[in-house]
Design a protein around this motif. Sequence first.
Motif, PDB file in Angstrom:
ATOM      1  N   GLY A 174       0.806  -1.215   0.000  1.00  7.38           N
ATOM      2  CA  GLY A 174       0.000   0.000   0.000  1.00  7.38           C
ATOM      3  C   GLY A 174       0.833   1.256   0.000  1.00  7.38           C
ATOM      4  N   GLU A 200      -4.251  -7.444   5.384  1.00  9.41           N
ATOM      5  CA  GLU A 200      -3.598  -7.002   4.153  1.00  9.41           C
ATOM      6  C   GLU A 200      -3.603  -5.483   3.991  1.00  9.41           C
ATOM      7  OE1 GLU A 200      -5.623  -8.938   0.998  1.00  9.41           O
ATOM      8  OE2 GLU A 200      -4.866 -10.937   1.509  1.00  9.41           O
ATOM      9  N   ARG A 201      -4.244  -4.765   4.958  1.00 13.45           N
ATOM     10  CA  ARG A 201      -4.433  -3.324   4.731  1.00 13.45           C
ATOM     11  C   ARG A 201      -4.136  -2.446   5.947  1.00 13.45           C
ATOM     12  NH1 ARG A 201     -10.996  -2.749   4.285  1.00 13.45           N
ATOM     13  NH2 ARG A 201     -10.577  -0.546   4.763  1.00 13.45           N
ATOM     14  N   PHE A 202      -3.899  -3.031   7.116  1.00  8.48           N
ATOM     15  CA  PHE A 202      -3.781  -2.230   8.330  1.00  8.48           C
ATOM     16  C   PHE A 202      -2.341  -2.236   8.850  1.00  8.48           C
ATOM     17  CE2 PHE A 202      -8.174  -3.977   8.488  1.00  8.48           C
ATOM     18  CZ  PHE A 202      -8.839  -2.785   8.248  1.00  8.48           C
ATOM     19  N   ASP A 276      -5.181   2.683   7.750  1.00  8.33           N
ATOM     20  CA  ASP A 276      -5.984   1.841   6.856  1.00  8.33           C
ATOM     21  C   ASP A 276      -5.585   2.211   5.429  1.00  8.33           C
ATOM     22  OD1 ASP A 276      -7.882   0.584   5.308  1.00  8.33           O
ATOM     23  OD2 ASP A 276      -9.604   1.244   6.482  1.00  8.33           O
ATOM     24  N   THR A 277      -4.733   1.398   4.813  1.00  7.28           N
ATOM     25  CA  THR A 277      -4.195   1.738   3.494  1.00  7.28           C
ATOM     26  C   THR A 277      -5.259   1.679   2.411  1.00  7.28           C
ATOM     27  OG1 THR A 277      -3.527  -0.573   3.115  1.00  7.28           O
ATOM     28  CG2 THR A 277      -1.902   0.907   4.140  1.00  7.28           C
ATOM     29  N   ALA A 278      -6.312   0.868   2.608  1.00  8.33           N
ATOM     30  CA  ALA A 278      -7.369   0.764   1.599  1.00  8.33           C
ATOM     31  C   ALA A 278      -8.270   1.989   1.602  1.00  8.33           C
ATOM     32  CB  ALA A 278      -8.190  -0.504   1.830  1.00  8.33           C
ATOM     33  N   SER A 280      -7.431   4.937   3.112  1.00  4.92           N
ATOM     34  CA  SER A 280      -6.615   6.153   3.312  1.00  4.92           C
ATOM     35  C   SER A 280      -7.088   6.920   4.541  1.00  4.92           C
ATOM     36  CB  SER A 280      -6.679   7.055   2.066  1.00  4.92           C
ATOM     37  OG  SER A 280      -6.088   6.415   0.959  1.00  4.92           O
ATOM     38  N   HIS A 391       3.188   7.892   3.206  1.00  4.09           N
ATOM     39  CA  HIS A 391       2.756   7.248   1.973  1.00  4.09           C
ATOM     40  C   HIS A 391       3.748   7.655   0.903  1.00  4.09           C
ATOM     41  CE1 HIS A 391       0.297   6.702  -1.739  1.00  4.09           C
ATOM     42  NE2 HIS A 391      -0.045   5.597  -1.093  1.00  4.09           N
TER      43      HIS A 391
END
Length: 392
Positions: A174, A200-202, A276-278, A280, A391
């Motif tokens: 991410g 997969e996203r945190f 939370d990369t999904a 943002s 990011h």
Amino acid sequence: MAGPSSLLLTDDERSRNFLRGALSRQGLSVAVADSGQQGIEQFTPELFQLVIVDLLLPDMDGLEVLRKIKLRSPATAVVMIAEQGELHEVLQAMRLGACDYLIKPIQQAALIDKVICRITGAENLAQQNIEYRNTLEQRNSELREHVEVLRRDQEAGRLLQQHLLPRSPYFYPGGVEAAYRLIPSLYLSGDFVDYGLFGERFVAFYLVDVSGHGVSSALVTALIKNSVMHRLRERPLFSQLESLDSDLLEVLELINRELLSTGMGKHASMFIGVVDTAASQLHYAVAGQIPMPALASAAGADWLPGKGRPLGIFERGDWQVMCAELPSSWRLVACSDGVLELLEGDLLQKEERLLELISATGGELGVLCESLKVDTFGALPDDITILTLAHV
């Protein structure tokens, strides 16, 4: 022979009248000053066994009065008067040597009597100091063997603490980069950071600053690391969006209980969060954090909002979980309070200057450390830690 005396520094007439009555009921004579300067001029260590100082004085900061009294007479008991919203200042006062505090409006005589009795009761202050030292020695007895091992082999202790720290920098799916700079004032540090990927996203992370520094504080950071890892083994955390907020609070409550139960007299500030990369988004909470974390973007840098009590002092911390939307390009910067010691001015001026540097450097770790002169400052008065997530 004259009885014990007290000095009361406040221009709040209501608080002054209430406290004067409470002090008189406890057998103390009371001298009153309406300003910080007047109180400092009146103060004589041989005369006053107790000083009560309002954080809000008409001519100077109550913390400055506290510093000057403690410089002249470290053994004098000082109690601070604070407003409800001044918990950060109360924490600073306790670090500077205040023995207790009262929150306005002061209305409960029994509470005041309890504070006064604890300080000026049947035993004099010298005896209380002896009892305090004995209590502190008793609380540290369980750690004495470990402390002696670390003293004999400090290099092993430092290598162990470095082994517990995560790799820096570390890149997560991410496009999130986590990095930190940790410089202990002594051989071992009371600061600690950690981060990791969940699901997969945190990307979860925390920065903790344990009171004091050296061996005992470093051991508490190991305790915190172990407690968090043990909880993660018991059940998954930071893996479901709907439970992120409760997971953050659970970790704060866990560490708060651990610190209270050790009886070591240690407290800590903490910044903990999940990116939370999904979506943002940044979910986070603060516990006595000074300075607050900052979020930098192309538009500049701003402090993140939020509040919460330090860990290891109160049964309830009143922590708030906040959520911030993240722009397409961002960098999160969190610092332990030792960073403020590198800057000049009072607390507000130091925080303002730090935010300016974060904005000017975009929060980039290496450039920010260079701007703060972290490596050339000389002897550090406190542990220094800077944690960044970005990011990229």
